[in-house]
Design a protein around this motif. Structure first.
Motif, PDB file in Angstrom:
ATOM      1  N   VAL A   1      25.767 114.846  40.088  1.00  0.00           N
ATOM      2  CA  VAL A   1      26.758 115.210  41.101  1.00  0.00           C
ATOM      3  C   VAL A   1      26.109 115.267  42.481  1.00  0.00           C
ATOM      4  CG1 VAL A   1      28.234 117.103  41.901  1.00  0.00           C
ATOM      5  CG2 VAL A   1      28.277 116.411  39.500  1.00  0.00           C
ATOM      6  N   TRP A   2      24.913 115.822  42.548  1.00  0.00           N
ATOM      7  CA  TRP A   2      24.202 115.928  43.831  1.00  0.00           C
ATOM      8  C   TRP A   2      23.867 114.550  44.396  1.00  0.00           C
ATOM      9  CZ3 TRP A   2      18.822 114.696  44.473  1.00  0.00           C
ATOM     10  CH2 TRP A   2      18.342 114.956  45.761  1.00  0.00           C
ATOM     11  N   VAL A   3      23.390 113.631  43.537  1.00  0.00           N
ATOM     12  CA  VAL A   3      23.057 112.291  44.013  1.00  0.00           C
ATOM     13  C   VAL A   3      24.310 111.590  44.538  1.00  0.00           C
ATOM     14  CG1 VAL A   3      22.221 110.001  43.344  1.00  0.00           C
ATOM     15  CG2 VAL A   3      21.025 112.049  42.540  1.00  0.00           C
ATOM     16  N   ALA A   4      25.437 111.757  43.845  1.00  0.00           N
ATOM     17  CA  ALA A   4      26.680 111.169  44.342  1.00  0.00           C
ATOM     18  C   ALA A   4      27.015 111.710  45.722  1.00  0.00           C
ATOM     19  CB  ALA A   4      27.826 111.464  43.366  1.00  0.00           C
TER      20      ALA A   4
ATOM     21  N   GLN B   1      33.859 118.863  40.661  1.00  0.00           N
ATOM     22  CA  GLN B   1      32.966 118.069  39.819  1.00  0.00           C
ATOM     23  C   GLN B   1      31.934 118.944  39.117  1.00  0.00           C
ATOM     24  OE1 GLN B   1      31.218 114.616  41.663  1.00  0.00           O
ATOM     25  NE2 GLN B   1      33.175 113.844  42.407  1.00  0.00           N
ATOM     26  N   TRP B   2      31.449 119.946  39.803  1.00  0.00           N
ATOM     27  CA  TRP B   2      30.456 120.804  39.152  1.00  0.00           C
ATOM     28  C   TRP B   2      31.105 121.654  38.064  1.00  0.00           C
ATOM     29  CZ3 TRP B   2      28.182 126.053  39.724  1.00  0.00           C
ATOM     30  CH2 TRP B   2      26.925 126.115  39.116  1.00  0.00           C
ATOM     31  N   LEU B   3      32.348 122.090  38.297  1.00  0.00           N
ATOM     32  CA  LEU B   3      33.080 122.771  37.236  1.00  0.00           C
ATOM     33  C   LEU B   3      33.218 121.854  36.023  1.00  0.00           C
ATOM     34  CD1 LEU B   3      34.847 125.058  36.088  1.00  0.00           C
ATOM     35  CD2 LEU B   3      36.800 124.018  37.275  1.00  0.00           C
ATOM     36  N   GLY B   4      33.461 120.564  36.276  1.00  0.00           N
ATOM     37  CA  GLY B   4      33.542 119.609  35.183  1.00  0.00           C
ATOM     38  C   GLY B   4      32.244 119.495  34.409  1.00  0.00           C
ATOM     39  N   VAL B   5      31.105 119.589  35.097  1.00  0.00           N
ATOM     40  CA  VAL B   5      29.806 119.558  34.410  1.00  0.00           C
ATOM     41  C   VAL B   5      29.699 120.728  33.432  1.00  0.00           C
ATOM     42  CG1 VAL B   5      27.315 119.825  34.735  1.00  0.00           C
ATOM     43  CG2 VAL B   5      28.611 118.312  36.244  1.00  0.00           C
TER      44      VAL B   5
ATOM     45  N   GLN C   1      41.797 115.210  38.712  1.00  0.00           N
ATOM     46  CA  GLN C   1      41.081 114.098  38.092  1.00  0.00           C
ATOM     47  C   GLN C   1      39.581 114.182  38.344  1.00  0.00           C
ATOM     48  OE1 GLN C   1      39.626 110.903  38.922  1.00  0.00           O
ATOM     49  NE2 GLN C   1      39.519 111.232  41.138  1.00  0.00           N
ATOM     50  N   SER C   2      39.154 114.849  39.415  1.00  0.00           N
ATOM     51  CA  SER C   2      37.720 115.053  39.647  1.00  0.00           C
ATOM     52  C   SER C   2      37.119 115.951  38.568  1.00  0.00           C
ATOM     53  CB  SER C   2      37.497 115.679  41.025  1.00  0.00           C
ATOM     54  OG  SER C   2      37.861 114.794  42.065  1.00  0.00           O
ATOM     55  N   VAL C   3      37.808 117.052  38.258  1.00  0.00           N
ATOM     56  CA  VAL C   3      37.345 117.928  37.181  1.00  0.00           C
ATOM     57  C   VAL C   3      37.331 117.172  35.859  1.00  0.00           C
ATOM     58  CG1 VAL C   3      37.821 120.032  35.868  1.00  0.00           C
ATOM     59  CG2 VAL C   3      38.209 120.001  38.315  1.00  0.00           C
ATOM     60  N   ALA C   4      38.440 116.479  35.570  1.00  0.00           N
ATOM     61  CA  ALA C   4      38.591 115.819  34.278  1.00  0.00           C
ATOM     62  C   ALA C   4      37.535 114.741  34.053  1.00  0.00           C
ATOM     63  CB  ALA C   4      39.993 115.220  34.171  1.00  0.00           C
ATOM     64  N   THR C   5      37.318 113.886  35.042  1.00  0.00           N
ATOM     65  CA  THR C   5      36.363 112.793  34.854  1.00  0.00           C
ATOM     66  C   THR C   5      34.930 113.301  34.807  1.00  0.00           C
ATOM     67  OG1 THR C   5      36.433 112.396  37.253  1.00  0.00           O
ATOM     68  CG2 THR C   5      37.839 111.039  35.866  1.00  0.00           C
ATOM     69  N   SER C   6      34.630 114.347  35.559  1.00  0.00           N
ATOM     70  CA  SER C   6      33.286 114.917  35.508  1.00  0.00           C
ATOM     71  C   SER C   6      33.006 115.513  34.133  1.00  0.00           C
ATOM     72  CB  SER C   6      33.130 115.989  36.596  1.00  0.00           C
ATOM     73  OG  SER C   6      31.833 116.539  36.576  1.00  0.00           O
ATOM     74  N   ALA C   7      34.000 116.175  33.553  1.00  0.00           N
ATOM     75  CA  ALA C   7      33.838 116.717  32.199  1.00  0.00           C
ATOM     76  C   ALA C   7      33.794 115.593  31.172  1.00  0.00           C
ATOM     77  CB  ALA C   7      34.972 117.684  31.883  1.00  0.00           C
TER      78      ALA C   7
ATOM     79  N   SER D   1      27.868 107.585  39.140  1.00  0.00           N
ATOM     80  CA  SER D   1      28.831 106.487  39.272  1.00  0.00           C
ATOM     81  C   SER D   1      30.257 106.999  39.202  1.00  0.00           C
ATOM     82  CB  SER D   1      28.588 105.452  38.169  1.00  0.00           C
ATOM     83  OG  SER D   1      27.278 104.914  38.246  1.00  0.00           O
ATOM     84  N   VAL D   2      30.547 107.828  38.204  1.00  0.00           N
ATOM     85  CA  VAL D   2      31.895 108.373  38.075  1.00  0.00           C
ATOM     86  C   VAL D   2      32.215 109.269  39.266  1.00  0.00           C
ATOM     87  CG1 VAL D   2      33.364 109.889  36.682  1.00  0.00           C
ATOM     88  CG2 VAL D   2      31.924 108.179  35.572  1.00  0.00           C
ATOM     89  N   GLY D   3      31.211 110.029  39.735  1.00  0.00           N
ATOM     90  CA  GLY D   3      31.423 110.880  40.900  1.00  0.00           C
ATOM     91  C   GLY D   3      31.775 110.094  42.147  1.00  0.00           C
ATOM     92  N   LEU D   4      31.121 108.956  42.343  1.00  0.00           N
ATOM     93  CA  LEU D   4      31.402 108.142  43.528  1.00  0.00           C
ATOM     94  C   LEU D   4      32.754 107.443  43.427  1.00  0.00           C
ATOM     95  CD1 LEU D   4      27.849 106.723  44.229  1.00  0.00           C
ATOM     96  CD2 LEU D   4      29.210 108.115  45.798  1.00  0.00           C
ATOM     97  N   TRP D   5      33.143 107.011  42.233  1.00  0.00           N
ATOM     98  CA  TRP D   5      34.495 106.474  42.077  1.00  0.00           C
ATOM     99  C   TRP D   5      35.524 107.536  42.467  1.00  0.00           C
ATOM    100  CZ3 TRP D   5      32.492 104.385  36.862  1.00  0.00           C
ATOM    101  CH2 TRP D   5      32.070 103.061  37.009  1.00  0.00           C
ATOM    102  N   SER D   6      35.276 108.764  42.018  1.00  0.00           N
ATOM    103  CA  SER D   6      36.201 109.851  42.334  1.00  0.00           C
ATOM    104  C   SER D   6      36.170 110.174  43.828  1.00  0.00           C
ATOM    105  CB  SER D   6      35.854 111.085  41.506  1.00  0.00           C
ATOM    106  OG  SER D   6      36.765 112.125  41.728  1.00  0.00           O
ATOM    107  N   LEU D   7      34.989 110.190  44.406  1.00  0.00           N
ATOM    108  CA  LEU D   7      34.869 110.493  45.837  1.00  0.00           C
ATOM    109  C   LEU D   7      35.519 109.417  46.703  1.00  0.00           C
ATOM    110  CD1 LEU D   7      31.224 111.852  45.987  1.00  0.00           C
ATOM    111  CD2 LEU D   7      33.307 113.118  46.504  1.00  0.00           C
TER     112      LEU D   7
END
Length: 604
Positions: free
Chosen positions: A151-154, A452-456, A105-111, A429-435
């Motif tokens: 992603v980095w800020v998260a 998450q970076w793969l998702g980007v 879900q981290s990959v999916a939501t980041s993409a 925001s999405v990254g922090l929800w996932s984290l």
């Protein structure tokens, strides 16, 4: 969602925040679980990538139509469990672990969030409407740069907001709860999964019959006239769109009725007046919306003013946040992973180069935007942690206004500057929800960031082709793709750069009245009348999209609310059905656009 995630739109698919936290006594504060570390990446990344493609396509489609996006944490978790469980049965291997589900879900939501991060819902189409369309390769690289920064800020805010201050980030808690429940029970909730699957198939079929075979029109307009204008010319009717019905299911009656109210005021009252008084050239949607944009954007900016004022209480903690970001822990662990030493500087360099060579910003404009990136994203992330609503549009509008004053007479530059902060904030925001979900499940933080970076990268590869296909098939600013977020970006840019010059007759008055109405509605909504006061943002969107959009969304919301009242146990089914309707039409709509451009279908 790009417009401060219209009220409860994000909350439509998850329980209330308090219930989420209370429902996780076995997770909250439990820390890393050994079984959640060292999970094999291959299966999780493959399944998560496939789901990410679906979410990215759906968000581009929905974003261009309504300016809204869905983070997809809950949907991605359900789909990941179903996909990996099917793979494990086929291969005779063990079912998915909690760690695998979290990484997927981290990959999916980041993409999935990448269309908002890259500006494909607002900034990029706004530039196109202003005659400054950037090349596709630059948009892809721009999105990668902004997504990496988000992603980095998260990451740098993770320990401060999630661990030291323990902000709830309710969507993350709900996601962890769902993943834990799925893993413990070993099966998906049958009602929600079946609803999603059958609704997706049905929505794809209806879209094929409507757009591919043209067996029935996209909408049915009300008979009769309003003044001298036929209801059909005002787009007053009901749309045969599964996506609009599904969105109504998810947003709920409050937002649905607010959209309907905006449509009635804009298209039922103001539009006939504009035609009668000769304020527009013709009564077509494209001409009417050029005037209606101003009161609509005024309503949304009024809501943004109140939101930003409320965010002011978060500013005092900002200094402490920044001071602690680069400190070492007592055990010597750095807050920065080794890969960031190369990736993050490259992302900053990429944004600087593209911003100055392709998007026309001066180097000092870009440096100022990047300097403001971390503090503004921190304020937005705190809001997302406390309220579960990411104020993307509010922060972007603030940045636009600031740069509009600096770059006077160059409205396109304020659009780009606004996207430098608004884009990464969506990803943060999405990254922090996932984290938050990963923290509660004990999943390795470095692996989550790799995912998450793969998702980007995946989102960048999928989102632009989808955007190009839809724009070539339908155009921008049309009833099919009204791009309300782009109209907001464009209006803000023109006002901040040129003042009130160039507005249509009575446009300034309408914008001012909309601003006051937005402030008033937003203030009233913060008291005991919240349930009864229309959402200013949703009312504003009702001004910018065809009226049948709002009517259909409201219809879907009321039908779902009625079903839940008669049959309380239908809540999981309705959420699955809503998501399935959105995904099914989005995927089929993009497929038909592709077939039409290839000459394989008589599409459009």
């Amino acid at each position: 969602m790009t417009k401060d995630q219209v009220d409860s739109t994000r909350k439509g698919d998850v329980p209330e925040p308090a219930a989420r936290v209370e429902g996780l006594p076995h997770l909250v504060g439990a820390g890393p679980q050994p079984s959640a570390r060292g999970e094999p990446l291959a299966r999780a990344l493959v399944v998560g990538s496939l789901i990410g493609v679906v979410l990215a396509v759906s968000n581009v489609y929905m974003g261009l139509k309504l300016g809204l996006w869905e983070s997809g944490n809950i949907i991605a978790s359900l789909l990941a469990f179903g996909g990996m469980t099917a793979l494990s049965r086929w291969k005779g291997t063990a079912g998915p672990s909690a760690g695998e589900l979290q990484l997927a879900q981290s990959v999916a939501t980041s993409a999935g969030i990448h269309p908002a991060t890259a500006g494909l819902m607002g900034a990029i189409p706004a530039l196109a409407l202003m005659g400054a369309t950037p090349p596709g390769w630059a948009v892809v690289l721009w999105g990668v740069g902004l997504g990496t920064l988000g992603v980095w800020v998260a990451f740098v805010l993770r320990r401060r907001l999630l661990e030291e201050e323990a902000l709830p980030f309710p969507t993350g808690v709900a996601t962890a709860d769902l993943i834990s429940t799925l893993r413990d029970r070993g099966e998906t909730p049958r009602e929600g999964a079946r609803g999603l699957g059958w609704a997706g198939v049905g929505a794809a079929g209806v879209t094929w019959l409507r757009e591919g075979l043209r067996l029935f029109p996209g909408s049915s307009f009300f008979p009769g006239r309003l003044g001298d204008v036929a209801a059909e010319q005002l787009q007053l009717g009901v749309g045969w769109s599964p996506l609009l019905l599904g969105l109504g299911v998810l947003v709920g009656p409050h937002v649905g009725v607010s959209l309907l109210l905006g449509a009635l005021v804009a298209w039922g009252l103001l539009a006939p007046w504009l035609v009668r008084e000769g304020r527009v050239a013709t009564s077509g949607f494209e001409h009417l919306v050029t005037w209606l944009t101003w009161p609509g954007v005024g309503l949304m900016v009024g809501a943004a003013v109140v939101t930003f004022a409320a965010l002011g209480r978060l500013v005092p903690a900002l200094g402490a946040d920044v001071l602690q970001l680069w400190r070492r822990r007592a055990d010597g662990e750095r807050r920065v992973f080794p890969w960031q030493g190369s990736v993050v500087p490259l992302a900053v360099l990429l944004v600087l180069i593209l911003g100055s060579t392709v998007f026309g910003l001066r180097w000092w404009h870009l440096l100022l935007a990047l300097v403001l990136l971390l503090p503004l994203c921190t304020v937005g992330a705190r809001a997302a942690g406390q309220t579960d609503i990411s104020p993307v549009a509010t922060i972007g509008a603030l940045q636009q206004a600031a740069f509009g004053a600096v770059a006077q007479g160059q409205p396109a530059l304020s659009v780009v500057a606004g996207s430098v902060v608004a884009g990464p904030l969506a990803s943060t925001s999405v990254g922090l929800w996932s984290l938050q979900a990963g923290r509660l499940l004990g999943v390795s933080v470095p692996r989550q960031f790799q995912a998450q970076w793969l998702g980007v990268l995946l989102g960048a590869a999928v989102s632009l082709p989808t955007y190009v296909l839809l724009v070539r098939a339908h155009g921008l600013g049309t009833p099919e793709l009204p791009v309300p977020s782009a109209l907001q970006f464009q209006a803000m840019a023109e006002v901040s750069a040129r003042g009130l010059e160039g507005l249509p007759p009575f446009g300034a008055l309408a914008a001012g009245l909309g601003l006051l109405a937005g402030i008033l509605l937003s203030l009233l909504a913060r008291g005991r009348l919240e349930r009864f006061v229309p959402s200013a943002v949703a009312v504003g969107i009702g001004f910018l999209v065809p009226a049948y959009y709002s009517v259909t969304i409201c219809l879907g919301a009321l039908l779902a609310a009625g079903a839940r009242r008669v049959w309380p146990a239908s809540a999981p089914v309705s959420r699955g059905v809503g998501a399935g309707l959105i995904i099914g039409e989005s995927l089929m709509g993009v497929l038909l656009a592709l077939l039409g451009l290839l000459g394989l279908a008589s599409y459009n």
